[in-house]
Design a protein around this motif. Structure first.
Motif, PDB file in Angstrom:
ATOM      1  N   THR A 184       2.693 -36.401 -29.379  1.00 10.24           N
ATOM      2  CA  THR A 184       2.225 -36.428 -27.994  1.00 10.24           C
ATOM      3  C   THR A 184       1.531 -35.125 -27.655  1.00 10.24           C
ATOM      4  OG1 THR A 184       2.930 -36.637 -25.679  1.00 10.24           O
ATOM      5  CG2 THR A 184       4.452 -35.542 -27.179  1.00 10.24           C
ATOM      6  N   LYS A 236       1.315 -34.542 -24.324  1.00  6.16           N
ATOM      7  CA  LYS A 236       1.908 -34.320 -23.009  1.00  6.16           C
ATOM      8  C   LYS A 236       2.894 -33.166 -23.143  1.00  6.16           C
ATOM      9  CE  LYS A 236       4.947 -36.619 -19.662  1.00  6.16           C
ATOM     10  NZ  LYS A 236       5.733 -37.864 -19.407  1.00  6.16           N
ATOM     11  N   ASP A 292       5.761 -42.489 -22.210  1.00  4.29           N
ATOM     12  CA  ASP A 292       4.515 -41.765 -22.450  1.00  4.29           C
ATOM     13  C   ASP A 292       3.490 -42.767 -22.988  1.00  4.29           C
ATOM     14  OD1 ASP A 292       2.431 -40.184 -23.373  1.00  4.29           O
ATOM     15  OD2 ASP A 292       3.739 -38.649 -24.233  1.00  4.29           O
TER      16      ASP A 292
END
Length: 862
Positions: free
Chosen positions: A572, A574, A590
């Motif tokens: 990820t 994020k 996510d």
């Protein structure tokens, strides 16, 4: 969650800093001022074996890992002698890495540098220092977690001279204290002029030559000044020499002149990474992805590892790929090679299938080591092996029909801690054991090339190279082939969340101890908690290409049947932070991570539609459900709940097993790889024997009782619908703590358990239940009709196509009664005792502590 590895790498010697600070005697005819720049310097100019000198260390230089460090700094010191095999073969190491000896503490000065005064002959107390060549150094903080090295992570070296003998050094250009001396300026341009100042410790004839041609000389002097305009690309050797009284001393300085790459498209049919071999045209093409780099040279034993104009790689018009095609290699022999990037970095090929590592290869089996090419004397660091004479492995099973994924019973194993010989061949010889147990899939902990030898493998450096520590490529293929012959799948645990510092892709864009912002594969900082090594950016197109190439290689070259992806939740961009308090945010749904995994899963299925894709995810149920519906499987860690149950602690829902069932998490199908032990968890039996509950004469701390409770827990695990996993030797009640010899350290291999009838009883129970699971379709995806899984007495009732199975167990340490519902009433077959058992709603059933049943309305097949 993720394993935490503390791993200290002492890298191979490449490039570093060195300068001196000394007032030149006034009686010299042409004194030269000594530079004060550099990572490491000798205040007196020369380091003599039998004289006192002061070393100066600048923590802001080199890798700058110790810049701003407030605590004490300590030297780790050794010698390079005539007996040393090379730069990494330190002798006479007298300072400890793990204890802070005041004798090796450096003194901080007002200018921010650190000083250490020594007399080598006094410090080392050797009878004869004639064979000593270098003082080898590392500088560390008090905990050893930060180490001062050169920019690329190499060790520091200072030549040691005899005061009564001749010695010579370069004052200009500023140099690095490497085993092979190099300039601090990592590369020069064609037509750039370089100035030299050379100093000797005695007057004599001083000369400077370039590649054997003299460019300056001074008679009866201690110094020489000269300059030279650089006209040829590549690596050049400047030799400084002083001659006096029939003696001489020399010092060689390597200077790199960067070349200009020809812009040219990658030839048709050539891979944009790694090596492409065209035997019909007798050509071998090397390619490297390296955006924003200016030049790349190919080095190898075909050119004595010397950068020259002939071996400058072309650059594609988009500036991303460098390539070169050779037509003069012998396609029936092995070669070794490296890339030199921008004149300052030597790396092995990121797409290597085999590498030579001078720091660690001495630790692999001598029988295998003797089959490898010799490490090239002219090379530095890890080199790639190009095997042009290898024959293809002759597969006995070319197409393998994998077990139904919902029938899987996976055996997770670490080769190192399963067979004493630590090799694939002995592992292959153990297949009869797996067959007797009944498992139908072997999951190998990471076997890609990692940093070091005896590790868990979660510190990868070359994702396409097999770890030589366990054996050869053909030996692994033979293991996979033999498993397939017995109907067993082979699943690889792969580590693609991160890489460690030996990875060429990390090194290509790396400064101040971290990947730079321009690194196209790795993040400068990790995006999530529990990251180790350097975090990969999976939203980068180049990262996605690399990952796909890695997966395709292992599926096609080794015919493995699928992958378990380590730390899959880390895929990820994020940024949730890296603290443990950020785990909740990291685990939340996510969407971008879901899309990444769907993309990778779809790609894998284009290579092998039946490949298993297993994620170590531990994310929000909504996210895991979506991934499961896309066909992926999720690790389902029930270690805590199962161990609380086996230890006999059931209050406050401590032993709640309800997440054993996919439908309790909203899943349509049981795409959960449920387990009560893995490589990452404390062993069930260790905690049973150490902390088990007791009541009167019933004690879980007693081996027979602890073993029986393990068997009861296994029945609840194995018969719940969906695939399952067991950790190696769990079927024999392995009781050694995960923390023995350090969490990732080697553990005892306890084959002697087979001499214990108490433990073999557990093995037989496991084997019987595994056979039942595989032979009865109800355990693929049955409906959960009724259950009670959070109290001491647990049960669940399954139904599928008229078949019913009822699992009952008392996880308390005292007798308990289970009230029988209408759904549970009737006459059942007791599959473990091979007799019938009648349950009625009126009487209920009395269960002794640890008593359990596997009941079915029709006798189970096995």
């Amino acid at each position: 969650m993720r394993k935490l590895i503390i791993f200290l790498l002492i890298a191979n010697s490449l490039w570093s800093f060195m300068a001196c600070k000394k007032a030149v005697p006034t009686d010299e005819p042409n004194p030269v001022a000594v530079s004060t720049e550099g990572l490491l310097s000798v205040e007196q100019g020369f380091l003599y074996w039998n004289d006192q000198a002061t070393l100066l260390f600048d923590p802001s230089k080199g890798n700058a890992e110790l810049k701003g460090e407030n605590g004490d700094l300590y030297l780790h010191m050794g010698l390079i002698t005539a007996a040393s095999a090379g730069a990494q073969d330190w002798k006479n190491v007298i300072s400890s890495w793990t204890s802070n000896d005041a004798s090796f503490k450096m003194t901080k000065r007002n200018d921010g540098k650190y000083a250490f005064t020594l007399n080598p002959s006094v410090l080392y107390k050797l009878s004869n220092g004639n064979d000593v060549k270098y003082l080898a150094l590392l500088v560390r903080n008090g905990t050893g977690t930060k180490v001062g090295r050169n920019k690329d992570g190499s060790d520091l070296y200072i030549p040691i001279a005899k005061k009564e003998g001749l010695a010579i050094r370069f004052n200009k250009p500023v140099t690095q204290p490497t085993y092979l001396l190099k300039t601090e300026q990592e590369s020069y341009a064609v037509q750039e002029e370089i100035s030299f100042e050379i100093m000797a410790n005695q007057s004599g004839k001083i000369s400077l030559s370039l590649d054997g041609v003299q460019i300056g000389v001074e008679e009866n002097s201690k110094t020489l000044k000269a300059s030279h305009k650089l006209t040829k690309v590549g690596l050049h050797n400047f030799l400084a020499k002083v001659e006096a009284n029939g003696q001489q001393s020399t010092q060689t300085l390597q200077v790199f002149v960067t070349g200009t790459s020809t812009v040219a498209e990658l030839p048709a049919g050539v891979n944009p990474n790694g090596v492409s071999i065209d035997r019909s045209n007798n050509t071998v093409t090397f390619a490297l992805t390296a955006p924003q780099k200016q030049s790349v040279f190919l080095l190898g034993d075909f050119n004595q590892y010397q950068a020259s104009e002939k071996y400058v790689l072309n650059k594609t018009p988009d500036g991303k790929t460098f390539w070169i095609r050779l037509t003069d290699l012998n396609l029936n022999q092995d070669y070794t090679y490296q890339f030199m990037v921008d004149g300052k970095l030597r790396i092995a090929d990121p797409y290597s299938h085999l590498v030579l590592d001078p720091a660690h290869d001495a630790g692999i089996k001598s029988s295998y080591r003797s089959s490898l090419p010799n490490y090239p004397a002219q090379a530095q660091g890890i080199v790639s092996v190009l095997n042009l004479k290898a024959s293809s492995y002759n597969w006995k099973i070319s197409q393998f029909n994998k077990p139904n994924p919902y029938d899987l019973v996976i055996y997770e194993t670490l080769v190192r801690d399963f067979v004493q010989s630590h090799d694939y061949t002995t592992l292959k010889d153990s297949i009869s054991y797996f067959e007797k147990l009944g498992v139908n899939a072997i999951e190998l902990m990471p076997i890609q090339e990692s940093e070091g030898n005896s590790t868990w493998g979660y510190n990868p450096s070359f994702h396409l190279a097999l770890d030589k520590y366990y054996g050869t490529q053909d030996e692994l293929k033979a293991f996979v082939d033999a498993c397939h012959q017995k109907g067993m799948a082979v699943i690889l645990d792969v580590v693609l969340n991160h890489a460690f510092g030996q990875s060429p892709m990390v090194q290509l864009y790396f400064e101040n101890g971290a990947p730079t912002a321009s690194n196209p594969w790795f993040n400068p900082i990790a995006m999530h908690p529990f990251n180790v090594g350097y975090d990969m950016n999976h939203e980068s197109n180049l990262s996605q290409t690399f990952v796909k190439d890695v997966l395709k290689y292992w599926l096609s070259e080794y015919k493995v049947d699928g992958f378990r992806f380590d730390l899959s939740k880390g895929f990820t961009q994020k940024n949730s932070g890296t603290s443990e308090s950020a785990v909740g945010a990291w685990s939340a749904y996510d969407a971008s991570r879901v899309q990444l995994w769907k993309m990778y899963n779809s790609y894998i299925k284009t290579i092998d539609p039946t490949a298993y894709v297993i994620l170590e995810h531990f994310a929000d149920d909504r996210e895991e459900k979506e991934l499961a519906e896309a066909g992926m499987f999720l690790w389902n860690n029930l270690n805590h709940a199962f161990n609380e149950a086996t230890m006999g602690y059931n209050s406050d829902n401590k032993s709640d097993l309800s997440r054993l069932f996919a439908q309790n998490r909203g899943f349509s199908n049981p795409n959960l790889i449920s387990y009560m032990e893995s490589h990452d968890e404390e062993r069930i039996m260790f905690k049973n024997l150490q902390y088990g509950n007791t009541s009167g004469s019933y004690s879980i701390k007693q081996l027979p009782t602890a073993i029986d409770r393990n068997s009861m827990a296994a029945s609840f695990l194995l018969f719940a619908p969906g695939p399952k996993m067991i950790w190696q030797f769990g079927e024999l009640g392995y009781e050694i703590s995960i923390d023995q010899n350090g969490r990732t350290g080697e553990k005892p291999i306890k084959w002697e358990y087979f001499n214990d009838p108490i433990r073999t009883k557990l093995f037989k129970n496991y084997a019987k239940m595994i056979r039942m699971k595989k032979a009865n379709p109800i355990f693929r995806n049955a409906t959960l009709q009724a259950s009670s899984l959070n109290a001491a007495v647990k049960y669940y009732l399954l139904e599928s196509a008229g078949q019913k199975v009822l699992i009952i167990g008392n996880f308390d340490v005292v007798q308990q009664q289970l009230n029988i519902s209408a759904a549970m009433a009737g006459t059942w077959h007791d599959n473990l005792n091979n007799q019938s058992k009648t349950l009625t709603t009126q009487s209920g059933i009395q269960l002794a502590p640890g008593e359990y049943f596997v009941l079915s309305n029709n006798k189970l097949n096995y």
